[in-house]
Design an enzyme around this catalytic site. Structure first.
Site, short mmCIF file in Angstrom:
data_model
loop_
_atom_site.label_atom_id
_atom_site.label_comp_id
_atom_site.label_asym_id
_atom_site.label_seq_id
_atom_site.Cartn_x
_atom_site.Cartn_y
_atom_site.Cartn_z
N ARG A 70 -2.43 4.67 14.50
CA ARG A 70 -2.84 5.89 16.10
C ARG A 70 -4.12 6.57 14.97
O ARG A 70 -4.47 7.44 15.51
CB ARG A 70 -1.57 6.50 16.20
CG ARG A 70 -1.72 6.04 17.60
CD ARG A 70 -0.19 6.73 18.94
NE ARG A 70 1.12 6.13 18.18
CZ ARG A 70 2.22 6.47 18.03
NH1 ARG A 70 2.29 5.17 18.86
NH2 ARG A 70 2.96 6.61 17.02
N GLU A 107 13.96 8.99 9.60
CA GLU A 107 15.92 9.32 9.41
C GLU A 107 16.52 8.12 9.23
O GLU A 107 17.80 9.20 8.24
CB GLU A 107 15.97 9.26 11.19
CG GLU A 107 16.64 10.32 11.54
CD GLU A 107 16.65 10.63 12.98
OE1 GLU A 107 18.19 10.63 13.63
OE2 GLU A 107 15.63 9.97 14.21
#
Lengths: 187, 187
Positions: A70, A107
């Site tokens: 993006r 994570e």
């Protein structure tokens, strides 16, 4: 004093209205800020480049670096507007030339970014852009790659900032600019 | 009569000089045309948008669709220049909203492209862009997605065309435009 004031504050309001909230993506409990609905609006797409261009036009940027994927949508039009080159920072295995890489924690597990070794020349002033900053891990890895090649990171530009996450803290040694700030998951 | 004539022919020559050849990427025997060296040159980055803009400015484009990831670098500045929206066509699992998908064959196995179901509205005139056309499989999958939503594919734009591969044949029902043509692996 927040940066979200003046003309820029007006842009923020308009942009927030165009960004779609998608609950539970990519996983339960996360609200995804979907910027594709903003990009689909030609006036807002241009306006986002306008805002970033105004902020950076006098900062002597030599090249804009966009983070896959993006960040390419934000960075390429900005590079063109500034009249400078665009450097893609890519995920593992995508770049064909000689390259350097930097891993960073997610994570669960790690991810790796790669950059062509000749993408940045010593002393070049690089602006790093992405669509969104959350914890800042990806952005920090990008900065390290620029610095390995002795480029100068002039700053970071994002369309969206999740300001309830510690991204700005992670990038505290750098100038960080964003158009839209979300102060909580519910914002 | 090739399209590579006039102003555009001049651009082609300049662009070819800036695109790097990388032998044996992504595998032995393939010469990869590395466009990142062109994008790093701010003048050529802008010039590539100029050439595409000139070709499409009067074609009543409603939105530009870029194919992940290099197609974003070509498509986003072009959308902005045309004053229209940009639609990202993404790889599997990246888009957060309701979507449609299309699979296509690769040399080994298949790949899948996804598009938001509301990305294209019935009757919209869509220009599909990518950095390079080889066999045209990806581009054809992109066209199918637009047509599922009853959009109109106005054409395909590429910076680089490997004209010794059957990409143009695969897209023969559409208008195809490219800036740089390579007529053989050795070109």
């Amino acid at each position: 004093m927040s940066k979200a004031t003046g003309t820029h504050g007006k842009a923020e309001k308009e942009f927030k209205a165009a960004i779609r909230r998608i609950p539970n993506f990519p996983k339960k409990g996360i609200i995804f800020r979907d910027i594709t609905t903003l990009w689909k609006d030609g006036r807002l797409l241009r306006r986002s480049t306008d805002v970033l261009y105004e902020h950076y036009k006098n900062k002597r940027i030599d090249a804009v670096m966009g983070i896959e994927a993006r960040g390419f949508v934000v960075g390429a039009p900005l590079a063109e507007r500034l009249g400078v080159g665009f450097i893609p920072l890519r995920k593992l295995g995508k770049l064909p030339g000689e390259k350097i890489s930097e891993s960073y924690d997610l994570e669960y597990g790690t991810a790796t970014l790669e950059m062509h070794r000749d993408a940045v020349v010593k002393g070049e002033r690089i602006l790093i852009v992405d669509d969104l900053i959350a914890t800042g891990g990806t952005a920090l890895a990008a900065a390290k790659l620029v610095e390995v090649l002795q480029g100068k990171v002039v700053g970071f530009a994002f369309v969206v900032e999740l300001s309830f996450l510690p991204g700005r803290e992670a990038l505290k040694e750098y100038d960080v600019f964003s158009i839209v700030k979300y102060t909580s998951e519910e914002d």
